[in-house]
Design a protein around this motif. Sequence first.
Motif, PDB file in Angstrom:
ATOM      1  N   LYS A   1      47.084  19.074  52.064  1.00 39.86           N
ATOM      2  CA  LYS A   1      45.836  19.723  52.511  1.00 39.86           C
ATOM      3  C   LYS A   1      45.695  21.100  51.861  1.00 39.86           C
ATOM      4  N   TRP A   2      46.796  21.841  51.902  1.00 38.54           N
ATOM      5  CA  TRP A   2      46.737  23.201  51.358  1.00 38.54           C
ATOM      6  C   TRP A   2      46.810  23.193  49.837  1.00 38.54           C
ATOM      7  N   GLU A   3      47.413  22.157  49.251  1.00 40.70           N
ATOM      8  CA  GLU A   3      47.430  22.037  47.791  1.00 40.70           C
ATOM      9  C   GLU A   3      46.013  21.857  47.262  1.00 40.70           C
ATOM     10  N   VAL A   4      45.221  21.014  47.952  1.00 41.61           N
ATOM     11  CA  VAL A   4      43.817  20.790  47.551  1.00 41.61           C
ATOM     12  C   VAL A   4      43.042  22.097  47.657  1.00 41.61           C
ATOM     13  N   ALA A   5      43.224  22.803  48.793  1.00 38.94           N
ATOM     14  CA  ALA A   5      42.507  24.069  48.985  1.00 38.94           C
ATOM     15  C   ALA A   5      42.875  25.064  47.893  1.00 38.94           C
ATOM     16  N   GLU A   6      44.150  25.133  47.543  1.00 38.21           N
ATOM     17  CA  GLU A   6      44.601  26.105  46.541  1.00 38.21           C
ATOM     18  C   GLU A   6      43.957  25.836  45.186  1.00 38.21           C
ATOM     19  N   VAL A   7      43.994  24.555  44.727  1.00 36.66           N
ATOM     20  CA  VAL A   7      43.515  24.302  43.358  1.00 36.66           C
ATOM     21  C   VAL A   7      42.004  24.511  43.245  1.00 36.66           C
ATOM     22  N   VAL A   8      41.250  24.154  44.291  1.00 40.67           N
ATOM     23  CA  VAL A   8      39.789  24.305  44.183  1.00 40.67           C
ATOM     24  C   VAL A   8      39.405  25.785  44.292  1.00 40.67           C
ATOM     25  N   LEU A   9      40.106  26.535  45.141  1.00 42.46           N
ATOM     26  CA  LEU A   9      39.811  27.972  45.256  1.00 42.46           C
ATOM     27  C   LEU A   9      40.198  28.722  43.988  1.00 42.46           C
ATOM     28  N   GLU A  10      41.202  28.223  43.295  1.00 39.85           N
ATOM     29  CA  GLU A  10      41.592  28.852  42.022  1.00 39.85           C
ATOM     30  C   GLU A  10      40.451  28.769  41.008  1.00 39.85           C
ATOM     31  N   VAL A  11      39.756  27.616  40.988  1.00 43.66           N
ATOM     32  CA  VAL A  11      38.615  27.466  40.068  1.00 43.66           C
ATOM     33  C   VAL A  11      37.527  28.470  40.440  1.00 43.66           C
ATOM     34  N   PHE A  12      37.200  28.558  41.733  1.00 42.13           N
ATOM     35  CA  PHE A  12      36.165  29.514  42.171  1.00 42.13           C
ATOM     36  C   PHE A  12      36.548  30.936  41.773  1.00 42.13           C
ATOM     37  N   TYR A  13      37.819  31.265  41.976  1.00 47.55           N
ATOM     38  CA  TYR A  13      38.287  32.613  41.664  1.00 47.55           C
ATOM     39  C   TYR A  13      38.091  32.921  40.179  1.00 47.55           C
ATOM     40  N   LYS A  14      38.472  31.989  39.309  1.00 39.46           N
ATOM     41  CA  LYS A  14      38.349  32.224  37.862  1.00 39.46           C
ATOM     42  C   LYS A  14      36.885  32.352  37.452  1.00 39.46           C
ATOM     43  N   LEU A  15      36.029  31.519  38.034  1.00 43.03           N
ATOM     44  CA  LEU A  15      34.595  31.570  37.688  1.00 43.03           C
ATOM     45  C   LEU A  15      33.997  32.917  38.091  1.00 43.03           C
ATOM     46  N   LEU A  16      34.360  33.395  39.281  1.00 49.37           N
ATOM     47  CA  LEU A  16      33.786  34.658  39.754  1.00 49.37           C
ATOM     48  C   LEU A  16      34.410  35.853  39.036  1.00 49.37           C
ATOM     49  N   ARG A  17      35.684  35.741  38.713  1.00 49.03           N
ATOM     50  CA  ARG A  17      36.372  36.837  38.005  1.00 49.03           C
ATOM     51  C   ARG A  17      35.733  37.097  36.643  1.00 49.03           C
ATOM     52  N   ASP A  18      35.354  36.023  35.947  1.00 49.57           N
ATOM     53  CA  ASP A  18      34.818  36.162  34.593  1.00 49.57           C
ATOM     54  C   ASP A  18      33.304  36.353  34.570  1.00 49.57           C
ATOM     55  N   TYR A  19      32.679  36.456  35.737  1.00 53.60           N
ATOM     56  CA  TYR A  19      31.211  36.569  35.784  1.00 53.60           C
ATOM     57  C   TYR A  19      30.802  38.039  35.846  1.00 53.60           C
ATOM     58  N   GLU A  20      29.888  38.394  34.957  1.00 50.47           N
ATOM     59  CA  GLU A  20      29.278  39.726  34.997  1.00 50.47           C
ATOM     60  C   GLU A  20      27.781  39.543  35.185  1.00 50.47           C
ATOM     61  N   PRO A  21      27.211  40.019  36.290  1.00 53.77           N
ATOM     62  CA  PRO A  21      25.758  39.824  36.502  1.00 53.77           C
ATOM     63  C   PRO A  21      24.937  40.405  35.345  1.00 53.77           C
ATOM     64  N   GLN A  22      24.005  39.591  34.821  1.00 51.95           N
ATOM     65  CA  GLN A  22      23.097  40.023  33.750  1.00 51.95           C
ATOM     66  C   GLN A  22      21.666  39.855  34.250  1.00 51.95           C
ATOM     67  N   LEU A  23      20.763  40.642  33.688  1.00 52.08           N
ATOM     68  CA  LEU A  23      19.370  40.584  34.146  1.00 52.08           C
ATOM     69  C   LEU A  23      18.768  39.200  33.927  1.00 52.08           C
TER      70      LEU A  23
END
Length: 1596
Positions: free
Chosen positions: A758-780
């Motif tokens: 259960k927690w393995e699934v949560a970890e891997v999917v949250l890791e993807v969200f984290y990487k996507l948000l980490r590399d995102y810079e809001p642009q106009l």
Amino acid sequence: MAAPLAVNSAASLWGPYKDIWQTVMNAIWKRQPEAIHRLDQVLKKHKSDFISLFRNPPKNVQQHEKIQKASTEGVAIQGQQGTRLLPEQLIREAFILSDLFDIGELAAVELLLAGEHQQPHFPGLTRGLVAVLLYWDGKRCIANSLRALIQSRQGKTWTLELSQELMSMTTRFTDDLMEHGLTQKILTLVSQIDLNNEFDKLQRERGLGSEKHRKEVSDLIKECRQSLAESLFVWTCQSPLSKDDTLILISYLEKVTVEADGSLDGVNLSLLMALLYCFDVSFLEQGTEDREDLMHRLPLLAERQYIATIHTRLQESQPWKLPGLQATVRLAWSLALRGISQLSDVTALAEFTEADEAMAELAVADNVFLFLTESVVGSENFYQEEFYIRKIHNLVTDFLALMPMKVKQLRNRADEDARMIHMSIQMGNDPPISLRRDLEHLMLLIAELYRKDPFNLELALEYWCPSEPLQTSTVMGSYLGVAHQRPPQRQVVLSKFVRQMGDLLPSTIYIPYLKMLRGLASGPQCAHYCFSLLKVNGSSHAENIQGTGGSPVSWEHFFHSLMLYHEHLRKDLPSADSVQYRHLPLRGITQKEQDGLIAFLQLTTVIVNWSENARLALCEHPQWTPVVVILGLLQCSIPPILKAELLETLTAFGKSPEIAASLWQSLEYTQILQTVRSPGQRQAIGIEVELNEIESRCEEYPLTRAFCRLISTLVESSFPSNLGAGLRPPGFDPYLQFLRDSVFLRFRTRAYRRAAEKWEVAEVVLEVFYKLLRDYEPQLEDFVDQYVELQGEEIIAYKPPGFNLMYHLLNESPMLELSLSLLEEGVKQLDTYAPFPGKKHLEKAVQYCLALLNLTLQKENLFMDLLRESHLSVIVTPLEQLLQGINPRTKKADHVVNIARYLYHGNSNPELAFESAKILCCISYNSNIQIKLVGDFTHDQSISQKLMAGFVECLDNEDAEELINPDEELEPEKQRARIHHETRIHILNLLITSLECSPPSLALYLLGYELKKPVSTTNLQDPGVLGCPRTCLHAILNILEKGTETRNGPTAVQESPHLAELCYQVIYQLCTCADTSGPTMRYLRTSQDFLFTQLQYLPFSTREHEISTLNQMSWLMKTAAIEMRVTSLNRQRSHTQRLLHLLLDDMPVKPYLGDGEGGIEDESRSVSGFLHFDTASKVRRKILSILDSIDFSQDIPEPLQLDFFDRTQIEQVIANCEHKNARGQVVCNVKHLHRVLVAEVNALQGMAAIGQRPLLMEEINTILQYVVERNKLLQCLHAKRHALESWRQLVEIILTACPQDLIQAEDRQLIIRDLLQDVHDKILDEDAAQELMPVVAGAVFTLTAHLSQSVKTEQKQPLSVPMTGQSQYVLMLDGSFASSPGSESISIGFASIGDSSLHIILKKLLDFILKTGGGFQRVRTHLYGSLLYYLQIAQRPDEPDTLEAAKKTMWERLTAPEDVFSKLQRENMAIIESYGAALMEVVCRDACDGHEIGRMLALALLDRIVSVDKQQQWLLYLSNSGYLKVLVDSLADDDATLQSLLTPQPPLLKALYTYESKMAFLLFSITPPSANSLQPTMHSRKLMARLGWGCSFEPC
């Protein structure tokens, strides 16, 4: 009788042991040179404690009676007068504790009293529970000290690179302990101390408290046992045990059992390794200098009786409780015998060495390799110790290298067994049960042993003998024309084993062999060699092996097989409309084939993961095309477990950006996740169906986890913005939607066969969200709907995934709700302090949740600003407001409280505490939220106590370490230390931010101030006094106090400079705030004596951490200035005087009084205390030393030399990237600049740009390095300016606010003289930074003003008339002579400071004015003021108007000698005139132009100089240079301005004051006589007319 029964308040079973451990740490691990002598003393004093090891003081009838009566008669406390009555409750607890631990009654009382004293450190625990912790903590300290001492011995395995003196000391000491039977004591204690028994005893006596207390007691007991066992282990690593001790250890191991999971626990593993190192002779092969010496000391070689006894003991047929353990010891012994037999000079031992084969056979018969795999390598502690790994590596490699016949025998047996199994299957019988699997177990042992490499040892390299040298100079370079040296024989044998095991491989060991290769391929070089082996296998054996696939262990065979499976399964591929994913019985792949495929896929994954060359070579191979085949197989009907392995292999390939880009397109094309639905399609296909229908039914989710890992790798390697273009709206949205809606939002509601998954699934999917948000810079452009054409229609394109995540996290979305719920569940689970399945994965999932909130808080301001500009119809709410929302489960607004509760787990989960502190720091900027947070934090008393304890615990953490280069790769311990440190920094920043908000604020709560009453009524106390808890203020003071009892001063200043800086800043803010100032300063003054203690060590050394150290001194000086001002106002003279003595004394004072050292008593000081005439013993005043420590020079980085970028444009870009940092300094945002420059390079088109890309990237690095240096320069200048400003404040307070009578007038002038001369010397240095001029000028102004005032005050105090015959000259302090004006009163001022000193000050002042050049008019304003004050010194006091009043005749007046004032005035004028036109030009220009105040002061200065300039040089210059004309002409211009001031509401009156200054100068300086000396010109006539003078310019 009271003396022997006196109670030690530090507890003899805890305090001394804590000191021993601290001393050992300082000497051995921190390598403090001064600690060696202290360690020697401690070891001599406490030797008996080490010899008796853990022995408690026995119970005593006399003590029992004494304690029984202590409630009425009392007991004596060491170091205190009289006796102390003990409460009945404490006496009862002491007897319980005495029975519980079987200790003396007095020792039990000591523990309880110490527990009472330490109670504030353990909120929520009673003194009895704290005493239990202290008892075991004392034991832990002595065990850890023993281990460290033994570890520092001289020996055969390692060296800690300590001094010879220290190593000799510890070696002698520990040798002595061993002679007293240390081995027996350790093994007895390890057997006696049983966690369950100890807990049962404590449980019966209610000696266990909360879950946390249980965990802490459990950890302490486990650490005691582990440290004792490791003491024996490190001993045997360095020196072998004697025969008797070895036999004792064998006797212990005979009775050992395994844990429930079949592995050895940490203690028994250490003791097994200790015995294995006793039998170690491999170090003799290294041929070190001391080899002969080591051989003589090795009982294996030196004592025949040793070998005979041990050999006999191990040959006994009596089985041990663990036959596998017995087999391991026998194997080690047989290899030791084989090793000895190969040494040339040990023929006498032949009768034993010949028995090695038989001993090895016994070991193999007892399944030694299976035991090593499951119980040793499988142990939780195995990979935590480098020398365990090395030992088992040596054991395995010795077996393979030294016993080749045994290995061959194993292979022959395996071949025979394979034939028997094959025959049984052909005849339709079951395989025989009694078959041995020794070779398979050996291969699996090798696979497991090298699978992990936490210390990057790459031990598996020994198994690879390179056929050609690697393309790196570090591995095999060439020497004198030789291509590469011949590999050692051992390496050749091991390499041969790997190759030969793969030849004609029987099917029974096919999978173990692949697993062995997988283990041996772990590491960059190993992976390269393994790749080459599989490549060679395919080509060289293709003709010999049946079919075209080559050897079964080759790339050729594997990919050929995959293609065949794909071809076969593709024919059976159902149509999209049929039931595709129901997995009917397979005709294609049997279970055995599936296991083989999975093994080879895992091997491929490891090789491809480690070696980029292998990754690219496999992908580019025209026949194998692994990515295509794997994607093809994923579309076929195969079990999810196989699909998961295929996806894992794809993940490894996706690590290369080149492959990742094409892999995205392939994924989209094959529709592994369905992103396009065709119009006639009735049913969904792809992984979503697998998840919902197959994995959910099986309650296992390997495919989903593998898919998430694949996406996680791909988004990091390469991220195409136009994914899916032409078939659907381009973008990542379908993937994000699947991960969010199907995986994340539903993970809690699914059933799991294995709870941890259960927690393995949560970890891997949250890791993807984290990487996507980490590399995102809001642009106009993200906020404007982009339209794309699809099949003739205009449709809206998908937004970037980061935008969608921000949108969901800035709304009350299911995603945010689930994230917050996960945080709540996580902290509840951690609060149980119990292990549960998947704990590590839960912690990682929680970490990603906290990191997502952190990233959202960092990016939300920019996101919302762009959203407002764009007018997009999207509504979002700031995250800090959403976190204030009601929790649907608890019906309370407790989200932030849940986040803060992670700080309580800072010791066990530093990463979570770090993220939590970061979030709290972010949301604390809002003052409205502060008030709400205080309410939430204090609403529930137990939660409030826990939160306070969490913050304090994080600040108190002793493992924290500040690292100078945070970007470099760190080992796990260092990484944890860095995270602990960063958490403390965030907490201090939170306090600093919060203190700037109006009360009630979070900082006031955390620092222990009143929240329900006015803050100023707070009465701060030491922790534990009047029920006061330990707060963050106590923790901060504790950080700064550490080390103040030594000569070196506060340790944090040097070890954690940034932390210390913030601590000083918090204290300054508390002292400067009106509400908190009173309570804080009262507490610091009375309970802590904080400022005096800290100021003793100023100035701090600025060599290593200049910026932080200067800021530390700045905050401390500012706080001292406030203290002196407050104590002066409150007439607390003794406090003020003490600080003044410390800062201004020029007598040597001992700031540190060590043991038995006396300081200089106040009575022995001179009357003034500041002036001491014994020049030999004079020291530099502290206030001057502080100034010395500020380096006025500043290194400037070299200007940029660029080949590709335009320098002007780069400077512009750097300017655009500048922003204000937390300290208010304007610095360049390096990350933003990097993004801008990389985007610029990426935008270049054409082949030329691609070819030059490496050079462009190199130049970008040069630019970034330059900007980093420039930022450092700005920060350094800011720190110097800050330090100088603080120093100036302190000086001004000393001179203006402190009572005048505390510094004698004579001393005051000398101090000011020294300060002026020093500050001028520093600023006039040619390297001094111009940025510091304004602060220095301000200080000079203040000092000169006080000098002038001091001299004038003294002039009013006449000296008595000199006695007859007294010399007519007074010797100045600086050695110059001043003539005595006979019976006239003379100025003490001039006698105290001396004319020559005044002249020096004047010259430096004029040099300073000239140094400012054309600019810095504001700086010169201060200097003109200073010069005016200086010139006032020579101004005669008011003279009598008439001769009668003076009671002197005209003759007396005319013949009187020149007085001191006239003399000084004349000399001053001579000095001024010596500077010539340069000085005149500067002053005249400032009088005519520039800032109004500057002009006024320049005019005042001109007025003063012209009035004493008897030669009228200045007036002539004014006239001849045209400045007088400018002044006269400006008068007419001022008329209109002056008229405008006559309105009822006039504008600023600056013009009036300037006009007034001009007229004052013209009226009083240019008097008619002086005007007559001017040449008759137009402007002089105008001037006459303007001033209303009627006289002509013609001579009389």
